[in-house]
Design an enzyme around this catalytic site. Structure first.
Site, PDB file in Angstrom:
ATOM      1  N   GLU A 250       0.883  -1.174   0.000  1.00  0.00           N
ATOM      2  CA  GLU A 250       0.000   0.000   0.000  1.00  0.00           C
ATOM      3  C   GLU A 250       0.907   1.206   0.000  1.00  0.00           C
ATOM      4  OE1 GLU A 250      -1.554   3.202   0.765  1.00  0.00           O
ATOM      5  OE2 GLU A 250      -1.827   2.514   2.832  1.00  0.00           O
ATOM      6  N   CYS A 284      -2.391   8.903   2.781  1.00  0.00           N
ATOM      7  CA  CYS A 284      -2.089   8.337   1.461  1.00  0.00           C
ATOM      8  C   CYS A 284      -3.185   8.637   0.453  1.00  0.00           C
ATOM      9  CB  CYS A 284      -1.887   6.825   1.558  1.00  0.00           C
ATOM     10  SG  CYS A 284      -0.488   6.334   2.598  1.00  0.00           S
TER      11      CYS A 284
END
Length: 476
Positions: A250, A284
């Site tokens: 990720e 993110c």
């Protein structure tokens, strides 16, 4: 519960610190003061953790799904009971407002609760065969997992590394960020207190490259999961490739927000400005590149600037704080360089752009507009409280710009046109797309990206399945 005065490793259920271990300071980003001293794992510590993980896996994989689910549910209950205390640890080491921190901790409980149910839903399937023959597919745990978590969400990132693995029947060695260790430690302690054996979930700290090389160099580890930058993710994938370990990555993003002229501008602003400055932009999936159809660009830009100026910045432990400091010294320094470059390239600084005060790592909520694509900030994730607001001619231009970068984690779009929504769903290159909203994360929904934003998924049923491998059984 762990606090910053008693930081430790968790190996085989034992709290380890002191001795000849190296240590590092943990810093309060609001004051730059030292909160505590964190021990680093020695080579012997890591080898012990690996041996424990191997032993723990072979026992845990044989436990019933009911027992794994019960431990996860009990851990979730303990997390909810301890949420305020864990949230305060998180705020002090990472900086975000206490309300956000507690919300993050509660999300971890929700995730464990979902995984508890999912532990019982790892169904296989039977295949059609002629009479006298049979074939079936079952799913088995991949093996011991090494998880590496980032500092921006000290609790969620750790929960994502361990929850699915434990539900699947794997053991886990997790390394939270050394900059934000206490929240992750407290979370794992809830699992141990909830019935997960000490050799099934362990916590280590150290120099990141040294720890990752040691763990990935062991044949005991069969899966690697990481949250962090694309550059580090690529490095870990290369290390994992030597032993063909399974990987979930990720990685970074640079999320576009496409706002079309049929949108309710005020509603978009009320929703997306808060999303932009959540956790001081250190997210993110943070919306960063606002691509605004030309007809509504002036109103959108002015409304965004007005709202950014009104955000209350302060210590995350104080009531009323809407945005805390950045988490470390690197943040303000990096943003200042990117903003200067954007201005040099012709971008307009509408508000903000400077560090706040001389204590801690505070930075002004910032808005840049009409920034050209050759500016650094248009190509590298700012990871801070900076919004870029640019006018765009039409849907074609907006989708082209949204897909221009090699990142594809999250994207956002605002339109009331059903046909256009369908086109966006098909054409926008992202692992997650929010249409007419700001939420791209839920415990039952897969979380992850495409291109340089990584592969594999956390959360949802996929978060468990990506910790398992299919096995086909043929019988005659």
């Amino acid at each position: 519960m762990s606090d910053h005065s008693s930081l430790h490793l968790l190996i085989g259920g034992e709290k380890l610190s002191g001795g000849s271990r190296d240590t590092q300071d943990v810093i309060d980003p609001a004051t730059a003061e030292v909160l505590g001293s964190l021990p680093h794992a020695t080579t012997d510590d890591l080898d012990t953790a690996l041996a424990n993980a191997d032993r723990g896996f072979h026992a845990w994989r044989k436990e019933s799904a009911d027992k794994r689910a019960a431990a996860l549910n009990k851990a979730a209950q303990l997390i909810r009971e301890r949420a305020k205390d864990i949230g305060m640890l998180l705020t002090r080491e990472q900086g975000k407002p206490i309300k956000e921190a507690i919300g993050e901790v509660i999300y971890c409980a929700m995730l464990f609760e979902f995984y508890a149910g999912e532990a019982k839903r790892t169904y296989g399937r039977s295949l059609v065969r002629p009479e006298g023959q049979s074939a079936r597919v079952i799913y088995v745990p991949v093996g011991p997992v090494a998880g590496f978590a980032a500092w921006n969400f000290p609790a969620i990132n750790v929960a994502r590394k361990i929850g699915g693995a434990i539900a699947a029947g794997c053991s886990v060695i997790v390394k939270p960020s050394e900059e934000t260790p206490a929240a992750g430690l407290a979370l794992v302690q809830c699992l141990l207190d909830g019935g997960v054996p000490g050799d099934v979930c362990q916590v280590v700290f150290g120099v990141p490259d040294e720890v990752s090389r040691h763990l990935l160099g062991s044949p005991i580890i069969r899966k690697v999961t990481f949250t962090g930058s694309s550059a580090v993710g690529k490095h870990l994938v290369k290390l994992a490739a030597d032993d063909l370990k399974v990987t979930t990555m990720e990685l970074g993003g640079h999320a576009p927000v496409m706002v079309f002229k049929d949108s309710d501008v005020e509603k978009v602003l009320d929703t997306m400005v808060g999303a932009k400055y959540r956790n001081a932009g250190q997210v993110c999936v943070s919306p960063t590149r606002f691509l605004i159809e030309e007809d509504i660009f002036p109103a959108f830009r002015d409304g965004f600037v007005e709202r950014a100026k009104a955000i209350k910045v302060g210590n995350g432990t104080e009531d009323g704080t809407q945005m805390g400091p950045m988490a470390n010294e690197r943040g303000p320094q990096g943003l200042a360089k990117k903003i200067a470059d954007a201005k040099d390239k012709g971008g307009k600084l509408e508000t903000g752009g400077d560090r706040i005060g001389n204590q801690g790592f505070f930075f002004e909520p910032t808005v840049l507009s009409e920034v050209p694509t050759n500016a650094e900030i248009m190509n590298e994730e700012p990871f801070g409280p900076v919004a870029i607001v640019n006018p765009m001619a039409n849907a074609d231009a907006m989708i082209e710009e949204a897909n221009r970068l090699p990142y594809g984690l999250a994207a956002y779009a605002w339109t009331n046109d059903p046909k256009l929504r369908g086109r966006l769903a098909a054409d926008v290159e992202a692992g997650m797309l929010a249409i007419n909203g700001a939420n791209v994360s839920a415990p039952d929904a897969p979380f992850g990206g495409v291109k340089w934003s990584g592969f594999g998924r956390e959360d949802g049923a996929e978060g468990v399945m990506h910790c398992m491998v299919p096995k086909t059984i043929h019988e005659s």
